[in-house]
Scaffold this motif. Structure first.
Motif, PDB file in Angstrom:
ATOM      1  N   GLY A   1       0.842  -1.186   0.000  1.00  0.00           N
ATOM      2  CA  GLY A   1       0.000   0.000   0.000  1.00  0.00           C
ATOM      3  C   GLY A   1       0.878   1.237   0.000  1.00  0.00           C
ATOM      4  N   ASN A   2       0.279   2.377   0.201  1.00  0.00           N
ATOM      5  CA  ASN A   2       1.028   3.626   0.170  1.00  0.00           C
ATOM      6  C   ASN A   2       0.807   4.385   1.475  1.00  0.00           C
ATOM      7  OD1 ASN A   2       1.417   6.661  -0.478  1.00  0.00           O
ATOM      8  ND2 ASN A   2       2.339   5.638  -2.248  1.00  0.00           N
ATOM      9  N   LEU A   3       1.930   4.703   2.125  1.00  0.00           N
ATOM     10  CA  LEU A   3       1.876   5.333   3.440  1.00  0.00           C
ATOM     11  C   LEU A   3       1.319   6.749   3.382  1.00  0.00           C
ATOM     12  CD1 LEU A   3       2.624   4.316   6.252  1.00  0.00           C
ATOM     13  CD2 LEU A   3       4.837   5.444   6.014  1.00  0.00           C
ATOM     14  N   PHE A   4       1.368   7.371   2.195  1.00  0.00           N
ATOM     15  CA  PHE A   4       0.812   8.715   2.052  1.00  0.00           C
ATOM     16  C   PHE A   4      -0.712   8.697   1.944  1.00  0.00           C
ATOM     17  CE2 PHE A   4       5.010   9.971  -0.183  1.00  0.00           C
ATOM     18  CZ  PHE A   4       5.643  10.088   1.058  1.00  0.00           C
ATOM     19  N   HIS A   5      -1.248   7.513   1.611  1.00  0.00           N
ATOM     20  CA  HIS A   5      -2.687   7.417   1.365  1.00  0.00           C
ATOM     21  C   HIS A   5      -3.429   6.547   2.373  1.00  0.00           C
ATOM     22  CE1 HIS A   5      -1.228   8.061  -3.018  1.00  0.00           C
ATOM     23  NE2 HIS A   5      -1.480   9.222  -2.454  1.00  0.00           N
ATOM     24  N   SER A   6      -2.688   5.690   3.102  1.00  0.00           N
ATOM     25  CA  SER A   6      -3.341   4.760   4.023  1.00  0.00           C
ATOM     26  C   SER A   6      -2.546   4.666   5.326  1.00  0.00           C
ATOM     27  CB  SER A   6      -3.435   3.354   3.399  1.00  0.00           C
ATOM     28  OG  SER A   6      -4.060   3.397   2.130  1.00  0.00           O
ATOM     29  N   PRO A   7      -3.228   4.441   6.448  1.00  0.00           N
ATOM     30  CA  PRO A   7      -2.519   4.255   7.715  1.00  0.00           C
ATOM     31  C   PRO A   7      -1.752   2.929   7.710  1.00  0.00           C
ATOM     32  CG  PRO A   7      -4.863   3.861   7.991  1.00  0.00           C
ATOM     33  CD  PRO A   7      -4.684   4.413   6.609  1.00  0.00           C
ATOM     34  N   LEU A   8      -0.725   2.834   8.544  1.00  0.00           N
ATOM     35  CA  LEU A   8       0.125   1.649   8.558  1.00  0.00           C
ATOM     36  C   LEU A   8      -0.651   0.392   8.923  1.00  0.00           C
ATOM     37  CD1 LEU A   8       2.937   0.468   8.227  1.00  0.00           C
ATOM     38  CD2 LEU A   8       3.408   1.037  10.623  1.00  0.00           C
ATOM     39  N   ARG A   9      -1.588   0.496   9.847  1.00  0.00           N
ATOM     40  CA  ARG A   9      -2.368  -0.676  10.239  1.00  0.00           C
ATOM     41  C   ARG A   9      -3.133  -1.241   9.044  1.00  0.00           C
ATOM     42  NH1 ARG A   9      -4.273  -3.027  14.772  1.00  0.00           N
ATOM     43  NH2 ARG A   9      -3.304  -1.426  16.089  1.00  0.00           N
ATOM     44  N   GLU A  10      -3.712  -0.369   8.242  1.00  0.00           N
ATOM     45  CA  GLU A  10      -4.453  -0.823   7.056  1.00  0.00           C
ATOM     46  C   GLU A  10      -3.509  -1.474   6.055  1.00  0.00           C
ATOM     47  OE1 GLU A  10      -6.707   1.408   3.388  1.00  0.00           O
ATOM     48  OE2 GLU A  10      -7.285   1.999   5.450  1.00  0.00           O
ATOM     49  N   ILE A  11      -2.312  -0.915   5.900  1.00  0.00           N
ATOM     50  CA  ILE A  11      -1.321  -1.484   4.987  1.00  0.00           C
ATOM     51  C   ILE A  11      -0.891  -2.866   5.472  1.00  0.00           C
ATOM     52  CG2 ILE A  11       1.056  -1.225   4.170  1.00  0.00           C
ATOM     53  CD1 ILE A  11       0.566   1.809   4.142  1.00  0.00           C
ATOM     54  N   ALA A  12      -0.687  -3.003   6.795  1.00  0.00           N
ATOM     55  CA  ALA A  12      -0.243  -4.277   7.363  1.00  0.00           C
ATOM     56  C   ALA A  12      -1.297  -5.362   7.214  1.00  0.00           C
ATOM     57  CB  ALA A  12       0.113  -4.091   8.832  1.00  0.00           C
ATOM     58  N   GLU A  13      -2.552  -4.966   7.084  1.00  0.00           N
ATOM     59  CA  GLU A  13      -3.637  -5.936   6.945  1.00  0.00           C
ATOM     60  C   GLU A  13      -4.116  -6.072   5.503  1.00  0.00           C
ATOM     61  OE1 GLU A  13      -6.544  -4.353   9.598  1.00  0.00           O
ATOM     62  OE2 GLU A  13      -5.512  -5.052  11.428  1.00  0.00           O
ATOM     63  N   SER A  14      -3.368  -5.522   4.558  1.00  0.00           N
ATOM     64  CA  SER A  14      -3.789  -5.527   3.150  1.00  0.00           C
ATOM     65  C   SER A  14      -3.792  -6.928   2.564  1.00  0.00           C
ATOM     66  CB  SER A  14      -2.862  -4.627   2.327  1.00  0.00           C
ATOM     67  OG  SER A  14      -1.561  -5.197   2.253  1.00  0.00           O
ATOM     68  N   GLU A  15      -4.593  -7.118   1.529  1.00  0.00           N
ATOM     69  CA  GLU A  15      -4.670  -8.412   0.849  1.00  0.00           C
ATOM     70  C   GLU A  15      -3.329  -8.792   0.230  1.00  0.00           C
ATOM     71  OE1 GLU A  15      -7.815  -8.617  -1.944  1.00  0.00           O
ATOM     72  OE2 GLU A  15      -9.395  -8.109  -0.512  1.00  0.00           O
ATOM     73  N   VAL A  16      -2.587  -7.793  -0.245  1.00  0.00           N
ATOM     74  CA  VAL A  16      -1.285  -8.065  -0.872  1.00  0.00           C
ATOM     75  C   VAL A  16      -0.314  -8.639   0.158  1.00  0.00           C
ATOM     76  CG1 VAL A  16       0.679  -7.055  -2.079  1.00  0.00           C
ATOM     77  CG2 VAL A  16      -1.626  -6.263  -2.590  1.00  0.00           C
ATOM     78  N   ARG A  17      -0.301  -8.066   1.358  1.00  0.00           N
ATOM     79  CA  ARG A  17       0.585  -8.586   2.398  1.00  0.00           C
ATOM     80  C   ARG A  17       0.157  -9.985   2.817  1.00  0.00           C
ATOM     81  NH1 ARG A  17       1.104  -8.097   8.269  1.00  0.00           N
ATOM     82  NH2 ARG A  17       3.284  -8.555   8.779  1.00  0.00           N
ATOM     83  N   VAL A  18      -1.133 -10.220   2.909  1.00  0.00           N
ATOM     84  CA  VAL A  18      -1.628 -11.558   3.243  1.00  0.00           C
ATOM     85  C   VAL A  18      -1.155 -12.572   2.209  1.00  0.00           C
ATOM     86  CG1 VAL A  18      -3.702 -12.988   3.444  1.00  0.00           C
ATOM     87  CG2 VAL A  18      -3.629 -10.725   4.516  1.00  0.00           C
ATOM     88  N   ARG A  19      -1.193 -12.197   0.929  1.00  0.00           N
ATOM     89  CA  ARG A  19      -0.735 -13.089  -0.130  1.00  0.00           C
ATOM     90  C   ARG A  19       0.769 -13.325  -0.051  1.00  0.00           C
ATOM     91  NH1 ARG A  19      -2.703 -10.479  -3.965  1.00  0.00           N
ATOM     92  NH2 ARG A  19      -0.930  -9.613  -5.082  1.00  0.00           N
TER      93      ARG A  19
END
Length: 208
Positions: free
Chosen positions: A176-194
């Motif tokens: 994800g992008n830190l300028f557009h999303s909070p870190l918690r949301e990025i850490a829980e993203s579908e891409v990271r899960v994959r």
């Protein structure tokens, strides 16, 4: 390192200090294209003389492979714990072809470092040999090995200048992008899960 730098480091502001130095090879240069090897050696000597603890990283690549034994001996003589890090970050296939090593070359290099460590009177710790020996001993003693689980233990993220966030080994997975999303949301993203799922799949295939 100036006297001012040394005084600051002696203050203990940094808990860990690391020096990236290949010992051999001509890839490390300053802004003028001149080799920085002599300067790095001098700075390490200053740290040692002032009893400032530090670790080191040496990159294992095409140009440093012939000197892998000498690299361990260099840090062993200084009693500096270090890591032999296989070259893996690249911005294109051309760099990989020029600097990368194949599987057999990597295994051969680490075996050579292992034998150097065995023969050393000081036996200065070197990673990943230190970690692999610990895993082997735990296996022999029937102790469950502590395996890295990125879903709970991932501590380092790479943040690009444009805000894109990825992990340290798979830059193609943008969480994800830190300028557009909070870190918690990025850490829980579908891409990271994959990405984590693929990591666990590799663990199942190669490490069990």
């Amino acid at each position: 390192l100036t006297n001012r730098h040394i005084k600051f480091l002696e203050g203990g502001f940094f808990g860990d200090i690391g020096v990236s130095f290949d010992v051999y090879g001509d890839q490390r240069v300053d802004t003028k294209g001149k080799s920085s090897a002599d300067l790095v050696r001098a700075n390490m000597r200053k740290l040692i003389d002032h009893q400032i603890a530090f670790g080191a990283i040496a990159v294992l690549a095409r140009d440093t492979l012939p000197y892998i034994k000498q690299t361990y001996r260099f840090f062993d003589a200084l009693k500096v714990e270090h890591r032999i890090l296989a070259y893996y970050r690249t911005v294109g296939s051309e760099q990989t072809e020029r600097h990368g090593l194949d599987f057999d070359e990597l295994v051969g290099a680490y075996k050579a470092v292992f034998h150097e460590w065995l023969e050393s009177e000081r036996a200065t710790p070197v990673h990943p040999i230190k970690d692999l020996v610990r895993y082997a001993v735990q296996r022999i003693m029937c102790i469950d090995n502590d395996r890295y689980d990125p879903s709970t233990s991932e501590r380092v993220f790479v943040v690009d200048v444009n805000g894109d966030v990825s992990n340290v080994s798979e830059s193609e997975f943008c969480y994800g992008n830190l300028f557009h999303s909070p870190l918690r949301e990025i850490a829980e993203s579908e891409v990271r899960v994959r990405s984590i799922a693929l990591s666990q799949e590799r663990m199942q295939r190669f490490c069990y």
